[in-house]
Motif scaffolding. Sequence first.
Motif, PDB file in Angstrom:
ATOM      1  N   SER A 143     -14.339  17.372  20.574  1.00 38.57           N
ATOM      2  CA  SER A 143     -13.012  17.910  20.288  1.00 38.57           C
ATOM      3  C   SER A 143     -12.194  16.944  19.448  1.00 38.57           C
ATOM      4  O   SER A 143     -11.513  17.342  18.495  1.00 38.57           O
ATOM      5  N   PHE A 144     -12.305  15.654  19.781  1.00 35.82           N
ATOM      6  CA  PHE A 144     -11.562  14.633  19.034  1.00 35.82           C
ATOM      7  C   PHE A 144     -12.050  14.566  17.590  1.00 35.82           C
ATOM      8  O   PHE A 144     -11.234  14.541  16.652  1.00 35.82           O
ATOM      9  N   ASP A 145     -13.375  14.550  17.386  1.00 40.66           N
ATOM     10  CA  ASP A 145     -13.933  14.478  16.029  1.00 40.66           C
ATOM     11  C   ASP A 145     -13.541  15.697  15.212  1.00 40.66           C
ATOM     12  O   ASP A 145     -13.247  15.595  14.009  1.00 40.66           O
ATOM     13  N   PHE A 146     -13.544  16.875  15.863  1.00 42.51           N
ATOM     14  CA  PHE A 146     -13.171  18.104  15.146  1.00 42.51           C
ATOM     15  C   PHE A 146     -11.719  18.040  14.684  1.00 42.51           C
ATOM     16  O   PHE A 146     -11.396  18.411  13.553  1.00 42.51           O
ATOM     17  N   LYS A 147     -10.851  17.536  15.562  1.00 43.84           N
ATOM     18  CA  LYS A 147      -9.442  17.448  15.187  1.00 43.84           C
ATOM     19  C   LYS A 147      -9.234  16.443  14.061  1.00 43.84           C
ATOM     20  O   LYS A 147      -8.443  16.671  13.144  1.00 43.84           O
ATOM     21  N   VAL A 148      -9.955  15.324  14.146  1.00 41.61           N
ATOM     22  CA  VAL A 148      -9.813  14.295  13.103  1.00 41.61           C
ATOM     23  C   VAL A 148     -10.254  14.837  11.749  1.00 41.61           C
ATOM     24  O   VAL A 148      -9.590  14.627  10.733  1.00 41.61           O
ATOM     25  N   ARG A 149     -11.374  15.555  11.724  1.00 49.24           N
ATOM     26  CA  ARG A 149     -11.877  16.100  10.459  1.00 49.24           C
ATOM     27  C   ARG A 149     -10.960  17.198   9.921  1.00 49.24           C
ATOM     28  O   ARG A 149     -10.965  17.487   8.727  1.00 49.24           O
ATOM     29  N   CYS A 372     -23.114  18.292  -3.840  1.00 50.98           N
ATOM     30  CA  CYS A 372     -21.729  18.749  -4.024  1.00 50.98           C
ATOM     31  C   CYS A 372     -21.691  20.166  -4.586  1.00 50.98           C
ATOM     32  O   CYS A 372     -20.900  21.007  -4.152  1.00 50.98           O
ATOM     33  N   ASP A 373     -22.542  20.426  -5.572  1.00 52.44           N
ATOM     34  CA  ASP A 373     -22.588  21.765  -6.171  1.00 52.44           C
ATOM     35  C   ASP A 373     -22.991  22.813  -5.144  1.00 52.44           C
ATOM     36  O   ASP A 373     -22.443  23.922  -5.115  1.00 52.44           O
ATOM     37  N   GLU A 374     -23.939  22.456  -4.258  1.00 53.93           N
ATOM     38  CA  GLU A 374     -24.382  23.392  -3.222  1.00 53.93           C
ATOM     39  C   GLU A 374     -23.249  23.669  -2.228  1.00 53.93           C
ATOM     40  O   GLU A 374     -23.063  24.808  -1.787  1.00 53.93           O
ATOM     41  N   ILE A 375     -22.495  22.640  -1.895  1.00 53.86           N
ATOM     42  CA  ILE A 375     -21.368  22.832  -0.970  1.00 53.86           C
ATOM     43  C   ILE A 375     -20.311  23.726  -1.599  1.00 53.86           C
ATOM     44  O   ILE A 375     -19.751  24.615  -0.934  1.00 53.86           O
ATOM     45  N   GLN A 378     -21.418  27.215  -1.284  1.00 58.73           N
ATOM     46  CA  GLN A 378     -21.235  27.734   0.070  1.00 58.73           C
ATOM     47  C   GLN A 378     -19.771  28.083   0.336  1.00 58.73           C
ATOM     48  O   GLN A 378     -19.478  29.068   1.021  1.00 58.73           O
ATOM     49  N   ILE A 379     -18.857  27.278  -0.202  1.00 57.74           N
ATOM     50  CA  ILE A 379     -17.426  27.579  -0.043  1.00 57.74           C
ATOM     51  C   ILE A 379     -17.086  28.901  -0.729  1.00 57.74           C
ATOM     52  O   ILE A 379     -16.359  29.753  -0.176  1.00 57.74           O
ATOM     53  N   ASP A 380     -17.616  29.106  -1.952  1.00 56.82           N
ATOM     54  CA  ASP A 380     -17.379  30.368  -2.668  1.00 56.82           C
ATOM     55  C   ASP A 380     -17.943  31.556  -1.898  1.00 56.82           C
ATOM     56  O   ASP A 380     -17.320  32.622  -1.807  1.00 56.82           O
ATOM     57  N   LYS A 381     -19.123  31.368  -1.294  1.00 56.63           N
ATOM     58  CA  LYS A 381     -19.751  32.447  -0.532  1.00 56.63           C
ATOM     59  C   LYS A 381     -18.924  32.790   0.703  1.00 56.63           C
ATOM     60  O   LYS A 381     -18.728  33.971   1.038  1.00 56.63           O
ATOM     61  N   ALA A 382     -18.408  31.738   1.389  1.00 58.12           N
ATOM     62  CA  ALA A 382     -17.571  31.977   2.560  1.00 58.12           C
ATOM     63  C   ALA A 382     -16.290  32.699   2.184  1.00 58.12           C
ATOM     64  O   ALA A 382     -15.809  33.581   2.928  1.00 58.12           O
ATOM     65  N   THR A 383     -15.736  32.370   1.025  1.00 55.08           N
ATOM     66  CA  THR A 383     -14.529  33.053   0.561  1.00 55.08           C
ATOM     67  C   THR A 383     -14.804  34.527   0.303  1.00 55.08           C
ATOM     68  O   THR A 383     -13.985  35.405   0.643  1.00 55.08           O
ATOM     69  N   GLU A 384     -15.949  34.833  -0.298  1.00 56.46           N
ATOM     70  CA  GLU A 384     -16.313  36.235  -0.548  1.00 56.46           C
ATOM     71  C   GLU A 384     -16.491  36.998   0.764  1.00 56.46           C
ATOM     72  O   GLU A 384     -16.067  38.151   0.884  1.00 56.46           O
ATOM     73  N   ARG A 398     -12.641  27.191   9.864  1.00 55.75           N
ATOM     74  CA  ARG A 398     -13.495  26.184  10.469  1.00 55.75           C
ATOM     75  C   ARG A 398     -14.624  25.789   9.516  1.00 55.75           C
ATOM     76  O   ARG A 398     -14.912  24.608   9.321  1.00 55.75           O
ATOM     77  N   LYS A 399     -15.256  26.794   8.910  1.00 56.10           N
ATOM     78  CA  LYS A 399     -16.358  26.528   7.979  1.00 56.10           C
ATOM     79  C   LYS A 399     -15.853  25.810   6.728  1.00 56.10           C
ATOM     80  O   LYS A 399     -16.493  24.864   6.234  1.00 56.10           O
ATOM     81  N   TYR A 400     -14.707  26.251   6.230  1.00 57.52           N
ATOM     82  CA  TYR A 400     -14.133  25.636   5.035  1.00 57.52           C
ATOM     83  C   TYR A 400     -13.817  24.165   5.289  1.00 57.52           C
ATOM     84  O   TYR A 400     -14.072  23.298   4.447  1.00 57.52           O
ATOM     85  N   SER A 401     -13.260  23.863   6.494  1.00 52.23           N
ATOM     86  CA  SER A 401     -12.920  22.486   6.831  1.00 52.23           C
ATOM     87  C   SER A 401     -14.175  21.611   6.897  1.00 52.23           C
ATOM     88  O   SER A 401     -14.184  20.488   6.397  1.00 52.23           O
ATOM     89  N   GLU A 402     -15.251  22.137   7.508  1.00 49.67           N
ATOM     90  CA  GLU A 402     -16.495  21.371   7.607  1.00 49.67           C
ATOM     91  C   GLU A 402     -17.075  21.085   6.224  1.00 49.67           C
ATOM     92  O   GLU A 402     -17.473  19.952   5.924  1.00 49.67           O
ATOM     93  N   LEU A 403     -17.124  22.112   5.383  1.00 51.31           N
ATOM     94  CA  LEU A 403     -17.690  21.939   4.044  1.00 51.31           C
ATOM     95  C   LEU A 403     -16.831  21.007   3.187  1.00 51.31           C
ATOM     96  O   LEU A 403     -17.355  20.189   2.422  1.00 51.31           O
ATOM     97  N   LYS A 404     -15.523  21.133   3.328  1.00 54.63           N
ATOM     98  CA  LYS A 404     -14.632  20.294   2.537  1.00 54.63           C
ATOM     99  C   LYS A 404     -14.776  18.832   2.926  1.00 54.63           C
ATOM    100  O   LYS A 404     -14.737  17.940   2.074  1.00 54.63           O
ATOM    101  N   GLN A 405     -14.975  18.576   4.238  1.00 57.63           N
ATOM    102  CA  GLN A 405     -15.152  17.210   4.688  1.00 57.63           C
ATOM    103  C   GLN A 405     -16.458  16.628   4.159  1.00 57.63           C
ATOM    104  O   GLN A 405     -16.518  15.472   3.729  1.00 57.63           O
TER     105      GLN A 405
END
Length: 507
Positions: A143-149, A372-375, A378-384, A398-405
């Motif tokens: 929980s702590f790591d998730f909040k920090v990210r 980086c290009d693959e990430i 994946q962000i574009d796919k999640a947006t679609e 949640r997915k966007y935050s993980e990929l962005k990190q």
Amino acid sequence: MQAVILARISSKEQRDGHSLDAQTRNLEQYAQRKQLNVIRKFTLVESSNKRFRPEFDKMIIFIKKQKTKVALIVDTVDRLQRSFRETPILNDLMSQDLLELHFVKEGNILSKHANSVQKLMWNMGVVMSQSYTDQLSDNVKRSFDFKVRNGEWCAQAPIGYKNATDVTTGKSTIVVDEDKADLIKQIFIEYASGLYSISSLSKQAYGWGLRSRNGCKVCPQLLHTLLQNPFYYGVMRVKGKLYEHKYDALISKELFNKCQYVRMQRSKTKVADKTKHTFLFSGVFICSASKRVVSCDMKKGKYVYLICRDPDNHSKKLWVNERSVVDQMQNKIDAFHLSNEDLPVLIEYTQHTLKLQKQHDKEIIYTLQKECDEIERQIDKATELLIDNCINQDVYERKYSELKQKHSDITVLINDQLQDTELLERSIILLLKLCNKASLLFKSSKTTLKRTLLKTLFSNRELNAGNVQCTTVLPLLSMLKTTDLREWQGQQGSNPRPTVLEICSNK
């Protein structure tokens, strides 16, 4: 047999309904059934995960004082312990036939003559109790790591901010403290000007009206910590690492860096400027015994001594003649000199090595860039998917935050690889040439330049009872003096490798 009752709860368990009264009543009934004479009841409100358990220690001391076997009655194993830290203490008492453990709900009784099955049941109970606390710890860490990210701060807000509750989500957050934010900005601005020390700025801030959370003056120590806190420009430091946070920044990163530059400039040692005489070794050495800066003194107007401590008796001072130290340093510097044939070979080898390193860096950067290009894909796919209502907003965020990190972490790695190899090459070659002429420079230069030369060429400089101990900035040069350069370039054996000269000639 005499008996002691132990009932324990933690604050969380107390809310869950595990009351001390219920435990004590159950244990008293057990003692009556077993015809045990209860002489003391211990009711502990503490966590058994703590390293120090004062109430538990008091109970052990009481049992030892009885001089006869005592039955310790507890509800379950986890009421007594949640780790194996207490096991040696309990085993020792049982081996002396001073203790008999009664675990009521498990139906397990252990004494000096307990068999392997009974001991196994006890140990398994401890393992399961510890596993439970480990799982809780893992959940808290996740929980702590998730909040920090996600850029959330999980502690008390720094001065200039305040903890609050988000009215829309009901979750805790941090907002700018409008009463103190402008004062914090002004502190950074004034300190960056270089006109204020931390002590004088602390008094100035008190005059402006800045107070700590307790309403007291912001002391210099607190102000020193504040000026080094990156939270104010948008980054939070967690366990030595930096993460971007989602709260409003009070200052720019440029202003923060300017403050750090002013602070570091002031922290540099200026021993030579504070003495009556300009000594060669002022601020150069650390005493290996006291770990303090070695000071210098002059006797009879012409004899200079370095003052350090005796390694065998730290209260005793040792006066080391400066001439002895000069000779030792001169010998170390003389060892840097390379022949007219060796220096060009070493420079060529340096250039060739850095060229290979640059090619390797390009390969690493290419691989990281593909990630980086693959990430980004994946962000574009999640947006679609979000636009098509295939996933909800929470899943997307949640997915966007993980990929962005992940993207941010890889970008940092790419920037680390993109170092200026040409600048590094020029610096190393310049240092090699400096080392080669160091002996002549040290003999012919003035005191200030000699001191600068020593600090440039040597690190970890210590004086141990008159003996100089230090590390050269280019350990390779010391290695070269212990062997012939052509022998070092390539060794002949079952798997011979080319020499440096052959590598450079085939470029």
